[in-house]
Scaffold this motif. Structure first.
Motif, PDB file in Angstrom:
ATOM      1  N   THR A 136       0.947  -1.317  -0.044  1.00 26.64           N
ATOM      2  CA  THR A 136      -0.219  -0.053   0.173  1.00 26.64           C
ATOM      3  C   THR A 136       0.873   1.362   0.074  1.00 26.64           C
ATOM      4  O   THR A 136       1.789   1.538   0.967  1.00 26.64           O
ATOM      5  CB  THR A 136      -0.924   0.142   1.258  1.00 26.64           C
ATOM      6  OG1 THR A 136      -1.728  -1.017   1.328  1.00 26.64           O
ATOM      7  CG2 THR A 136      -1.919   1.165   1.371  1.00 26.64           C
ATOM      8  N   THR A 196       1.426   7.747   2.532  1.00 24.16           N
ATOM      9  CA  THR A 196       0.708   9.047   2.525  1.00 24.16           C
ATOM     10  C   THR A 196       1.778  10.026   2.956  1.00 24.16           C
ATOM     11  O   THR A 196       2.690   9.699   3.724  1.00 24.16           O
ATOM     12  CB  THR A 196      -0.486   9.056   3.370  1.00 24.16           C
ATOM     13  OG1 THR A 196      -0.193   8.761   4.902  1.00 24.16           O
ATOM     14  CG2 THR A 196      -1.382   7.966   2.605  1.00 24.16           C
ATOM     15  N   ASP A 197       1.541  11.340   2.738  1.00 27.48           N
ATOM     16  CA  ASP A 197       2.425  12.312   3.321  1.00 27.48           C
ATOM     17  C   ASP A 197       2.385  12.234   5.014  1.00 27.48           C
ATOM     18  O   ASP A 197       3.203  12.453   5.503  1.00 27.48           O
ATOM     19  CB  ASP A 197       1.908  13.645   2.866  1.00 27.48           C
ATOM     20  CG  ASP A 197       2.473  14.000   1.404  1.00 27.48           C
ATOM     21  OD1 ASP A 197       3.357  13.296   0.910  1.00 27.48           O
ATOM     22  OD2 ASP A 197       1.624  14.297   0.394  1.00 27.48           O
ATOM     23  N   THR A 198       1.103  12.068   5.253  1.00 26.63           N
ATOM     24  CA  THR A 198       0.882  12.202   6.746  1.00 26.63           C
ATOM     25  C   THR A 198       1.745  10.898   7.610  1.00 26.63           C
ATOM     26  O   THR A 198       2.290  11.154   8.405  1.00 26.63           O
ATOM     27  CB  THR A 198      -0.399  11.832   7.142  1.00 26.63           C
ATOM     28  OG1 THR A 198      -1.272  12.947   6.505  1.00 26.63           O
ATOM     29  CG2 THR A 198      -0.684  11.893   8.521  1.00 26.63           C
ATOM     30  N   GLN A 199       1.976   9.641   6.751  1.00 25.25           N
ATOM     31  CA  GLN A 199       2.511   8.382   7.317  1.00 25.25           C
ATOM     32  C   GLN A 199       4.168   9.039   7.496  1.00 25.25           C
ATOM     33  O   GLN A 199       4.847   8.757   8.308  1.00 25.25           O
ATOM     34  CB  GLN A 199       2.423   7.347   6.675  1.00 25.25           C
ATOM     35  CG  GLN A 199       1.132   6.582   7.039  1.00 25.25           C
ATOM     36  CD  GLN A 199       0.979   5.555   5.886  1.00 25.25           C
ATOM     37  OE1 GLN A 199       0.884   5.557   4.724  1.00 25.25           O
ATOM     38  NE2 GLN A 199       0.830   4.162   6.622  1.00 25.25           N
ATOM     39  N   ASP A 208       6.857   2.068  -0.004  1.00 30.68           N
ATOM     40  CA  ASP A 208       6.199   2.517  -0.497  1.00 30.68           C
ATOM     41  C   ASP A 208       5.529   2.011  -2.320  1.00 30.68           C
ATOM     42  O   ASP A 208       4.737   2.454  -2.956  1.00 30.68           O
ATOM     43  CB  ASP A 208       6.602   4.113  -1.162  1.00 30.68           C
ATOM     44  CG  ASP A 208       5.502   4.946  -1.924  1.00 30.68           C
ATOM     45  OD1 ASP A 208       4.623   5.208  -1.517  1.00 30.68           O
ATOM     46  OD2 ASP A 208       5.884   5.238  -3.193  1.00 30.68           O
ATOM     47  N   SER A 242       6.739  12.845  -3.036  1.00 33.07           N
ATOM     48  CA  SER A 242       6.613  13.227  -4.488  1.00 33.07           C
ATOM     49  C   SER A 242       7.963  13.011  -5.262  1.00 33.07           C
ATOM     50  O   SER A 242       8.038  12.556  -6.371  1.00 33.07           O
ATOM     51  CB  SER A 242       5.915  14.479  -4.773  1.00 33.07           C
ATOM     52  OG  SER A 242       5.666  14.540  -6.028  1.00 33.07           O
TER      53      SER A 242
END
Length: 410
Positions: free
Chosen positions: A6, A9-12, A27, A68
């Motif tokens: 999976t 995310t930026d938060t993770q 990632d 990114s």
């Protein structure tokens, strides 16, 4: 089946905390974030090389390299792998190329080019070319990698030369720089050669002759020599008088060794290798030049011998007698006399050519031969040397007497 990962995310990524041991957050596609015990967050990519062995790439640290950014780097690496290129080796090759490019500065390449040209240049050409680069170009762009130099940087350097009114010098320096860029390209060091296509950037250089006084201005010039308000040293005054009497080229005069002159016989023969056309690398003229001394010129040389006869040179350098007088000494003397931009060393030759023909009535061919100008026809050249020598001797005495007559009339 490959394990399904999976994406992060930026938060993770932002909230990942350090633990007792380093750990990884994956990632997908080989990309993962390694979290160190000190809280550092490092982007890594795992892949297999062409030989099947596992390897890793480092993409930098978070947050300088965002999620990114890391994914973009992963995509670039995977593209290389699909093309059969090892991204790790590709990175090493690029780093080496960048280091080499940084080392290949304009000054380094210019000095290499200059050294390669020494065998085909006259000594004065080599000296002047390097001097212009050292004065005007190296301080501006010399330290830049040659492949990085832009048109704007090149223009800025050349316009500094223009700003002091040296338009012709700016054009010459531009041409020299273009040749350096071309040399670099020929060595496999790519650059845009920003000096090659600057046809309309620089102000046009006005082509013209060397500054020279006219026959009508000669009396005032001789008067300035007599009064010596410029307080020139005796050898310098004699040098200017001799240039007026025998009109050799400046370098041919000031670089003369005493062993070329026979004061007893009154003869001066300049060997061909010191003459302008004798220094050509292709088809040099190997004929010696007879100066043809007038009585007045010989008297000046005898006077000069009492001053500098102990030196190897007729006109030794004041600071180092092992070297000849500086080429700029004549120009500086003329400047002190008030003749800056009005008279040059070469101007004495122009003055003699026009005045001897117009005022003394000698044929162009005779004066031309005394000036040691090249004859296009080698047969005619040989004939001139055989037939004009006595006429040239008479002409040179008439010229010296004409000058004396002007001096006495003032």
């Amino acid at each position: 089946m490959p394990k399904i990962v999976t994406p992060l995310t930026d938060t993770q990524v932002k909230n990942a905390k350090s633990k007792e041991k380093p750990y990884k957050l994956f990632d997908g596609g080989g990309l993962y974030l390694e979290v160190t015990t000190s809280g550092g967050k490092l982007w890594r990519m795992k892949y297999r090389k062409l030989d099947g062995k596992e390897n890793r790439l480092a993409f930098g640290a978070y947050p300088e390299v965002t999620l990114s950014d890391a994914r973009t780097k992963r995509a670039e690496a995977r593209k290389l792998i699909s093309d059969g290129i090892d991204p790790s080796q590709d990175r090493k090759d690029k780093n080496l190329s960048n280091r080499q490019a940084a080392a290949n500065t304009f000054e380094k390449l210019a000095r290499e080019w200059h050294t390669n040209k020494l065998g085909s240049w006259r000594e004065s050409t080599a000296r002047d070319t390097l001097r212009r680069l050292e004065l005007d170009i190296f301080p501006e762009i010399g330290s830049f990698p040659i492949g990085s130099i832009t048109h704007q940087q090149m223009i800025a350097a050349l316009r500094k030369i223009e700003a002091r009114g040296a338009h012709e010098v700016a054009h010459r320096v531009k041409a020299t720089c273009a040749r350096v860029f071309t040399y670099a390209n020929q060595q496999g060091i790519e650059n845009r050669n920003p000096a090659a296509d600057m046809r309309d950037v620089l102000k046009p250089s006005k082509a013209g002759h060397f500054a020279a006084i006219t026959a009508d201005e000669l009396p005032a010039f001789l008067a300035a020599m007599e009064t010596n308000d410029a307080r020139l040293f005796k050898p310098t005054r004699i040098a200017i008088r001799l240039m007026l009497l025998i009109f050799l080229r400046t370098s041919e005069l000031i670089e003369t060794p005493w062993d070329e002159i026979d004061l007893e016989k009154g003869e001066w023969v300049v060997p061909w290798h010191r003459m302008k056309r004798g220094k050509l690398t292709i088809n040099p003229d190997t004929s010696d030049h007879h100066v043809c001394l007038s009585r007045q010129a010989l008297e000046l040389l005898r006077e000069l011998h009492s001053l500098t006869g102990g030196s190897g040179f007729v006109f030794p350098n004041q600071r180092d007698a092992r070297k000849p007088m500086s080429n700029g000494a004549i120009l500086m003397a003329l400047k002190r006399m008030g003749y800056q931009n009005k008279m040059t060393g070469h101007g004495f030759r122009a003055l003699a050519m026009s005045t001897i023909k117009e005022r003394l009535g000698y044929r162009h061919e005779v004066v031309d031969r005394q000036l040691a100008h090249a004859q296009k026809d080698k047969v005619v050249s040989a004939y001139d040397r055989a037939q004009f020598l006595m006429e040239r001797k008479t002409m040179m005495q008439d010229w010296a007497d004409y000058i004396d007559e002007i001096r006495r009339s003032e």
